[in-house]
Design a protein around this motif. Structure first.
Motif, short mmCIF file in Angstrom:
data_model
loop_
_atom_site.label_atom_id
_atom_site.label_comp_id
_atom_site.label_asym_id
_atom_site.label_seq_id
_atom_site.Cartn_x
_atom_site.Cartn_y
_atom_site.Cartn_z
N LYS A 108 4.54 -64.55 27.98
CA LYS A 108 3.52 -63.72 28.63
C LYS A 108 3.50 -62.32 28.02
O LYS A 108 2.43 -61.79 27.68
N THR A 345 0.79 -71.22 28.25
CA THR A 345 0.60 -69.78 28.34
C THR A 345 -0.57 -69.35 27.46
O THR A 345 -0.76 -69.89 26.36
N ILE A 350 0.61 -67.50 32.60
CA ILE A 350 0.94 -68.92 32.64
C ILE A 350 -0.26 -69.64 33.25
O ILE A 350 -0.65 -69.35 34.38
#
Length: 361
Positions: A108, A345, A350
């Motif tokens: 992320k 992702t 996510i």
């Protein structure tokens, strides 16, 4: 597009994400392929084979990660690789994020497009990139279990197949999916007494028909699991819920009821394991003992047979890799819904529903 193949750094990992044959195909498509030095050596593929296929050999992993638009791996990046990832990069590998929250956060933060082998789907909803490794792990689980049942390895001294005049060893398999079915095949082939438990009666019906009643099939519930484990010599955990953490099926008390010197092999350890007493081990230190029972839980078990595993894995991934290279990532994802379901992702979030349910978006 530049395609990069770093050398795997996970303990005991021998697989590589690209064979020279796949490399040759990508180079023929006019793609630049960077292979880290000795990335394929443990699987029996030498640098000169990749060079002959048209790849460039990079001495440093930073050169691979830094240049690649598409990174192909086998296992999930480890902490030492997090900073090598970069924004806009696509990573195609096994991720198992439900059991690796730190990796999820790194993907992320780096805004990496993470495509997980284990959640890519075929048209029929099956998991084609998980299947070959599940099959190998299932077969290896019985071999490993038989080895650690030997007296000198801490086991109870039971020979799974027995001999005339003695009882065969008792193998209990939790889960009748790909890995469980292949574990069943190996165990019955060795002559063991096999019990398979699953919540899906259709899978049990299929196994019963295949083995003509030579195995015991039981619906998985706490009472049946407890009774089966109390008489078992080898317990194999093979429970899978795609993209989610594996549920605990065998409790600590159930494992404690096994005979001393019994063995537990948990194939589901990549997803956290389905046995309460389990935690990940490594090829260097593969086992530990809890309540007199030997536990084995190496997450990259197929690395024990690196060449076979590499060939099986890359045969399965090749159509998807070629699509990503030929069409570009976004077009490939748009045209292949099953590949798009592999995206875990994207853009700092996510996005896979099951993974997000565990880790949050």
């Amino acid at each position: 597009m530049i395609i990069g193949v770093p050398r795997e750094i996970k303990n005991g990992e021998t697989r590589v994400s690209m064979t020279p044959n796949l490399c040759r195909r990508l180079v023929a498509m006019r793609k630049r392929v960077l292979i880290e030095r000795d990335a394929g050596r443990s699987a029996g593929f030498l640098d000169r084979e990749y060079e002959q296929a048209g790849a460039e050999i990079a001495a440093d992993p930073d050169d691979v990660w830094g240049a690649a638009d598409l990174v192909l791996k086998v296992k999930e990046p480890l902490e030492g690789e997090f900073e090598r990832m970069r924004e806009g990069q696509t990573l195609f590998t096994y991720l198992h994020l439900a059991a690796a929250p730190a990796l999820g956060q790194a993907l992320k933060r780096k805004r990496v497009l993470g495509i997980a082998y284990e959640t890519v789907e075929a048209a029929d909803g099956s998991l084609p990139l998980l299947k070959p490794m599940s099959q190998i792990a299932g077969r290896l689980a019985v071999q490993v279990g038989a080895y650690f049942l030997q007296s000198q390895n801490g086991g109870s001294g039971v020979l799974l197949g027995g001999i005339p005049g003695t009882s065969p060893g008792r193998v209990v398999i939790l889960g009748a999916g790909n890995s469980g079915a292949h574990a069943c095949r190996m165990a019955t082939g060795m002559g063991a007494h096999v019990t398979v438990l699953d919540v899906d009666s259709r899978k049990l019906d299929a196994l019963d028909a295949e083995y003509h009643g030579r195995i015991v099939t039981l619906v998985s519930n706490p009472a049946n699991v407890e009774r089966a484990l109390a008489e078992s010599d080898l317990l194999i955990g093979a429970v899978l819920i795609p993209a989610a953490r594996a549920p605990i099926v065998a409790t600590r008390d159930m494992v404690g009821a096994m005979r001393d010197g019994g063995v537990v092999v948990d194939i589901a350890i990549d997803q956290g394991g389905c046995i309460e007493t389990i935690h990940p081990t490594s090829h260097e230190e593969p086992t530990y003992v809890v309540q007199g029972v030997v536990h084995y839980a190496v997450p990259n078990m197929p690395a024990m047979v690196g060449r076979t595993s590499t060939i099986a894995l890359t045969q399965a991934t090749e159509p998807f890799v070629v699509a990503l290279a030929d069409k570009g990532v976004e077009r490939a994802l748009a045209e292949h819904p099953g590949l798009a379901r592999g995206v875990n992702t994207r853009d700092g979030s996510i996005v896979h529903p099951q993974v997000a349910a565990v880790l949050g978006g």
